[in-house]
Design an enzyme around this catalytic site. Sequence first.
Site, PDB file in Angstrom:
ATOM      1  N   SER A  95      11.829   8.778  14.045  1.00 27.46           N
ATOM      2  CA  SER A  95      12.445   8.257  12.826  1.00 27.46           C
ATOM      3  C   SER A  95      13.906   8.681  12.731  1.00 27.46           C
ATOM      4  CB  SER A  95      11.690   8.733  11.585  1.00 27.46           C
ATOM      5  OG  SER A  95      10.414   8.145  11.508  1.00 27.46           O
ATOM      6  N   THR A 168      15.313   9.016   5.025  1.00 23.71           N
ATOM      7  CA  THR A 168      15.258   9.862   6.212  1.00 23.71           C
ATOM      8  C   THR A 168      16.660  10.356   6.558  1.00 23.71           C
ATOM      9  OG1 THR A 168      13.325   8.691   7.082  1.00 23.71           O
ATOM     10  CG2 THR A 168      14.653   9.915   8.660  1.00 23.71           C
ATOM     11  N   GLU A 372       9.791   0.432   6.438  1.00 23.78           N
ATOM     12  CA  GLU A 372      10.353  -0.719   7.166  1.00 23.78           C
ATOM     13  C   GLU A 372       9.544  -1.987   6.906  1.00 23.78           C
ATOM     14  OE1 GLU A 372      13.099  -0.310   8.444  1.00 23.78           O
ATOM     15  OE2 GLU A 372      13.282   1.777   8.993  1.00 23.78           O
ATOM     16  N   HIS A 375       2.724  -3.004   5.289  1.00 23.74           N
ATOM     17  CA  HIS A 375       1.782  -3.880   5.990  1.00 23.74           C
ATOM     18  C   HIS A 375       1.550  -5.153   5.185  1.00 23.74           C
ATOM     19  CE1 HIS A 375      -1.542  -4.732   8.778  1.00 23.74           C
ATOM     20  NE2 HIS A 375      -2.221  -5.129   7.733  1.00 23.74           N
TER      21      HIS A 375
END
Length: 393
Positions: A95, A168, A372, A375
């Site tokens: 990541s 992040t 990102e 699902h």
Amino acid sequence: MPRAEITDLLLIDELLTDEEKAARDTVARFVDKEVLPIIGQHFREGTFPAHLIPGLAEMGVLGANLQGYGCAGMNTVSYGLILQELERGDSGLRSFASVQGSLCMFPIHAYGSEEQKQRFLPGMAQGRIIGCFGLTEPDFGSNPGGMRARARKEGDGWVLNGSKAWITNGSIADVAVVWAKTEEGGAESVRGFLVEKGMPGFSAREIPGKFSLRASVTSELSFQDVRVPERNVLPKVTGLKGPLSCLNNARLGISFAVTGAAIACFEGAREYALSRVQFDGKSIAGYQLTQEKLADMLQEIVKAQLLGLRVARLKDEGKATPVMVSLAKRNNVKAALEIARSARGIYGANGITDAYPPVRHMLNLESVFTYEGTHEVHTLVLGKAITGIDAFN
């Protein structure tokens, strides 16, 4: 542990160039030597192994698929393969590399001025300048168009207010690529701002209590009347096209990368099953239910390898679409998560400890399943492509 030959059942190595295999193998050796011996302890303690950054930079991992400015200029397949090896080590380390390259260096490279590129990219490729990507907000993740962060023009610069969450690298970043709406207020008014560490009004704090991506820095960013000079505004993009193109770039790498976590879990479970003896002195690998689990894992790994490779090749040919990337991200992350869960079961009680890889990968992949593009969001992207009907609204 030596790599299992069976993992490359369909001889996918034969589809790779010598340069692609060399890039992968260089990072694989680094992961085996530098990452695997220490990553469990970092995960347990919730610390990021920042001492590994110079090694990543030396191998050309940071901004690997970008051209010029000290970047390695690898193709997309090589980039996917090196991320796969980092993920085999840990999602947190992968990541870091994904955010640095695909979410921070990419927008500067694609949408920045020449002065911005020269100022930031060489240092970022060398790991001297760390970046983070500020899009997600506490109340707006899957709907970035609803963001509340605002920037107003004032004099020869901008004044930025708002907050970003689940970022992040946030607390260790030297520069944050921050997306905010400007005076017009609509989604098409979004601009990208390069907010540098130390700018008055800019602060970052780590988010506590994570059970996933523990060997990674995850932060909340706050902007209170932060004055950003015009030279720090990305000049070549407006609207959500900017951040969404970055996400699409990162998703492709992630869809390739997660196969590394699946491989780590599969190969570990296979080795464990062959050595673990139960009942009549027979290894548990000789029992039908265990073999079914291992067969299911390998089947999904091979499918994920082929899907990731095909989409990466299409990207290098200029033919990949966001729908293709959504399919790859949706399939491969789900498969990797299910493999980690199944592998955990083969280890029995031992599987819940960090002495073995499955539970760490399983917890990490719960985050990858969400970030990102969740699902569910990728499901709706595919649903729209299939039916022509937008189910988001």
